[in-house]
Write an enzyme that holds these catalytic residues in place. Structure first.
Site, PDB file in Angstrom:
ATOM      1  N   ALA A   1       0.956  -1.094  -0.104  1.00  0.00           N
ATOM      2  CA  ALA A   1      -0.080   0.011  -0.041  1.00  0.00           C
ATOM      3  C   ALA A   1       0.916   1.182   0.038  1.00  0.00           C
ATOM      4  O   ALA A   1       0.470   2.121  -0.692  1.00  0.00           O
ATOM      5  CB  ALA A   1      -0.761   0.047   1.263  1.00  0.00           C
ATOM      6  N   TYR A   2       1.779   1.297   0.609  1.00  0.00           N
ATOM      7  CA  TYR A   2       2.871   2.301   0.744  1.00  0.00           C
ATOM      8  C   TYR A   2       3.612   2.564  -0.547  1.00  0.00           C
ATOM      9  O   TYR A   2       3.473   3.679  -1.038  1.00  0.00           O
ATOM     10  CB  TYR A   2       3.826   2.319   2.016  1.00  0.00           C
ATOM     11  CG  TYR A   2       5.026   3.420   2.168  1.00  0.00           C
ATOM     12  CD1 TYR A   2       4.403   4.520   2.909  1.00  0.00           C
ATOM     13  CD2 TYR A   2       6.235   3.414   1.513  1.00  0.00           C
ATOM     14  CE1 TYR A   2       5.256   5.498   2.949  1.00  0.00           C
ATOM     15  CE2 TYR A   2       6.818   4.457   1.704  1.00  0.00           C
ATOM     16  CZ  TYR A   2       6.481   5.375   2.691  1.00  0.00           C
ATOM     17  OH  TYR A   2       7.362   6.485   2.856  1.00  0.00           O
ATOM     18  N   ALA A   3       3.958   1.720  -1.064  1.00  0.00           N
ATOM     19  CA  ALA A   3       4.766   1.554  -2.547  1.00  0.00           C
ATOM     20  C   ALA A   3       3.657   2.251  -3.339  1.00  0.00           C
ATOM     21  O   ALA A   3       4.156   3.111  -4.177  1.00  0.00           O
ATOM     22  CB  ALA A   3       5.379   0.385  -2.919  1.00  0.00           C
TER      23      ALA A   3
ATOM     24  N   SER B   1       0.858   3.952  -2.901  1.00  0.00           N
ATOM     25  CA  SER B   1       0.698   5.335  -2.525  1.00  0.00           C
ATOM     26  C   SER B   1       1.774   6.384  -3.178  1.00  0.00           C
ATOM     27  O   SER B   1       1.552   7.403  -3.570  1.00  0.00           O
ATOM     28  CB  SER B   1       0.475   5.634  -1.124  1.00  0.00           C
ATOM     29  OG  SER B   1       1.647   5.513  -0.092  1.00  0.00           O
TER      30      SER B   1
END
Length: 217
Positions: free
Chosen positions: A118-120, A122
């Site tokens: 999810a971080y990557a 985003s």
């Protein structure tokens, strides 16, 4: 006057109270609160620079990533910057005012990482939004660029640096960084000043990597 001078400029910075990307109230706000932020502040302050640095992280194996965690990361890291960039630009454009927007991306904008889907996603989105906004607003005097930090000593990475169970991980990362160390929040200052100042007036849609050489390895 130096082209790097920011004298007389006013900056609105999200996530500015801790590290370079620790979410503050913005990370807990719903959409209506985020959408009200720029109109409320711009009604009483003249804003010249917008810095979007609020971010959160939820580490999970991709196959076990729960939807709630995914949505929280996307809301804070990508949706909120989208709204703030949009509303700030709308304010400036309606007044014929130039401005500078600096988004905080990540080396994860270019690499998938492990357990940070999810971080990557985003941060990849932040990099692409930076370019897309730049395409529309560059001719209108608004510079939109991003800083992509590498591995930085912040609250977000404290476990990786101090947890005895992650010693090997921390050491492997450190050894791979050509500079030989993790970055510090103050290592972002020069890039931020450059992108906020007149020295970057012809810089548009750039994702400036500040990573101690990590991506060049």
């Amino acid at each position: 006057m130096s082209r790097f001078s920011l004298t007389g400029q006013t900056a609105l910075i999200t996530g500015g109270t801790r590290g370079i990307g620790q979410a503050i109230a913005l990370g807990l706000a719903d959409g209506a609160q985020v959408e009200a932020l720029i109109p409320r502040i711009a009604s009483t302050h003249s804003i010249d620079i917008l810095v979007n640095s609020a971010a959160i992280q939820r580490r999970r194996p991709a196959a076990e990533y729960d939807t709630a965690s995914y949505e929280a990361v996307i809301q804070t890291n990508m949706t909120a910057p989208f709204i703030l960039c949009r509303d700030m630009a709308h304010h400036w454009l309606s007044r014929g005012q130039p401005g500078k927007i600096i988004n905080v991306a990540s080396v994860a904008s270019f690499q998938g990482g492990v357990n940070i889907a999810a971080y990557a996603g985003s941060k990849g989105g932040v990099a692409q939004l930076t370019k897309a906004f730049s395409n529309e607003w560059a001719r209108k005097g608004i510079n939109v660029n991003a800083i992509a930090p590498g591995y930085i000593e912040t609250d977000m990475t404290v476990d990786a640096r101090t947890d005895p169970r992650m010693v090997e991980y921390y050491q492997s990362i450190t050894q791979r960084i050509p500079a030989g160390r993790w970055g510090k929040p103050e290592d972002m200052k020069g890039a931020a000043v450059f992108l906020a100042s007149q020295a970057s007036n012809y810089v548009h849609g750039e994702v400036l990597v500040v990573d101690g050489g990590w991506l060049g390895r």
